[in-house]
Design a protein around this motif. Structure first.
Motif, PDB file in Angstrom:
ATOM      1  N   ASP A  96     -24.246  10.969  15.380  1.00  0.00           N
ATOM      2  CA  ASP A  96     -23.772  10.899  16.767  1.00  0.00           C
ATOM      3  C   ASP A  96     -24.090  12.193  17.508  1.00  0.00           C
ATOM      4  O   ASP A  96     -23.944  13.295  16.945  1.00  0.00           O
ATOM      5  N   GLN A 118     -31.176   3.234  18.005  1.00  0.00           N
ATOM      6  CA  GLN A 118     -30.354   4.187  18.734  1.00  0.00           C
ATOM      7  C   GLN A 118     -29.663   3.428  19.864  1.00  0.00           C
ATOM      8  O   GLN A 118     -30.297   2.597  20.528  1.00  0.00           O
ATOM      9  N   TYR A 119     -28.370   3.741  20.063  1.00  0.00           N
ATOM     10  CA  TYR A 119     -27.673   3.055  21.156  1.00  0.00           C
ATOM     11  C   TYR A 119     -26.578   3.927  21.754  1.00  0.00           C
ATOM     12  O   TYR A 119     -26.100   4.857  21.129  1.00  0.00           O
ATOM     13  N   HIS A 120     -26.237   3.583  22.972  1.00  0.00           N
ATOM     14  CA  HIS A 120     -25.167   4.280  23.681  1.00  0.00           C
ATOM     15  C   HIS A 120     -23.837   3.678  23.238  1.00  0.00           C
ATOM     16  O   HIS A 120     -23.666   2.458  23.264  1.00  0.00           O
ATOM     17  N   GLY A 142     -25.856  13.244  23.738  1.00  0.00           N
ATOM     18  CA  GLY A 142     -26.787  12.501  24.578  1.00  0.00           C
ATOM     19  C   GLY A 142     -28.132  12.381  23.905  1.00  0.00           C
ATOM     20  O   GLY A 142     -28.369  12.927  22.827  1.00  0.00           O
ATOM     21  N   VAL A 143     -29.015  11.649  24.575  1.00  0.00           N
ATOM     22  CA  VAL A 143     -30.311  11.337  23.999  1.00  0.00           C
ATOM     23  C   VAL A 143     -31.147  12.602  23.772  1.00  0.00           C
ATOM     24  O   VAL A 143     -31.901  12.680  22.777  1.00  0.00           O
ATOM     25  N   PHE A 153     -24.238   9.144  22.094  1.00  0.00           N
ATOM     26  CA  PHE A 153     -25.493   8.493  21.730  1.00  0.00           C
ATOM     27  C   PHE A 153     -25.597   8.467  20.196  1.00  0.00           C
ATOM     28  O   PHE A 153     -25.501   9.513  19.546  1.00  0.00           O
ATOM     29  N   ARG A 154     -25.758   7.272  19.649  1.00  0.00           N
ATOM     30  CA  ARG A 154     -25.738   7.100  18.189  1.00  0.00           C
ATOM     31  C   ARG A 154     -27.110   6.692  17.662  1.00  0.00           C
ATOM     32  O   ARG A 154     -27.755   5.793  18.203  1.00  0.00           O
ATOM     33  N   ALA A 209     -31.564   1.463  22.525  1.00  0.00           N
ATOM     34  CA  ALA A 209     -31.745   2.157  23.803  1.00  0.00           C
ATOM     35  C   ALA A 209     -33.200   2.264  24.237  1.00  0.00           C
ATOM     36  O   ALA A 209     -33.479   2.679  25.369  1.00  0.00           O
TER      37      ALA A 209
END
Lengths: 97, 97
Positions: free
Chosen positions: A59, A94-96, A62-63, A2-3, B45
């Motif tokens: 990075d 934020q994105y996976h 996870g969230v 998760f970034r 997200a």
């Protein structure tokens, strides 16, 4: 993974000392927040016009770990004491990955 | 390494089809632009409020390769035909990592 990405633009009267204090303050966070798997920060290179001034790419596994970082008191202190006084604009995603 | 980050926000009337067409168009670029060492793109997200809607993180060996990507006709076509029609806001930084 998760970034978290945030791009910051500084006010016109922000000093080099204030900008360096942001980089130094954020740069300490990987020692203080073990949830940070990777933390790549730095000032814009000045290659393209109209850019923001500073980038953070963080990075996490996870969230949930991102939320720990986001709300961590040491992180919040850097935001309140060093970033907000010179902040003109902020963009985040934020994105996976 | 030289990293390019761009965060995009879409207009309120942008459709899911238009947003998917941006991701598909950008997603083809690594096949077409060999200077791209790493290309990690994706939609926000939805974890934090006030975010932009889409992120691009592109890594290059150096600034010259970034400029090849920036100005590449296939990239410029995606920008003109798919991104600009639904673009509300854009923030970018390039930095040495």
């Amino acid at each position: 993974m998760f970034r978290h990405i945030v791009l910051l633009a500084w006010t016109e009267d922000a000093t080099d000392e204030q900008k360096a204090a942001v980089a130094a303050g954020l740069g300490r966070l990987p020692e203080l927040i073990p949830q940070l798997r990777s933390y790549v920060i730095g000032p814009d290179a000045g290659v393209s016009a109209g850019n923001h001034d500073f980038a953070v790419v963080a990075d996490f596994d996870g969230v949930e770990d991102y939320v720990v970082y986001r709300d961590h008191p040491e992180h919040q202190a850097v935001i309140a004491e060093r970033i907000k006084p010179i902040l003109a604009s902020r963009a985040a995603v934020q994105y996976h990955v």
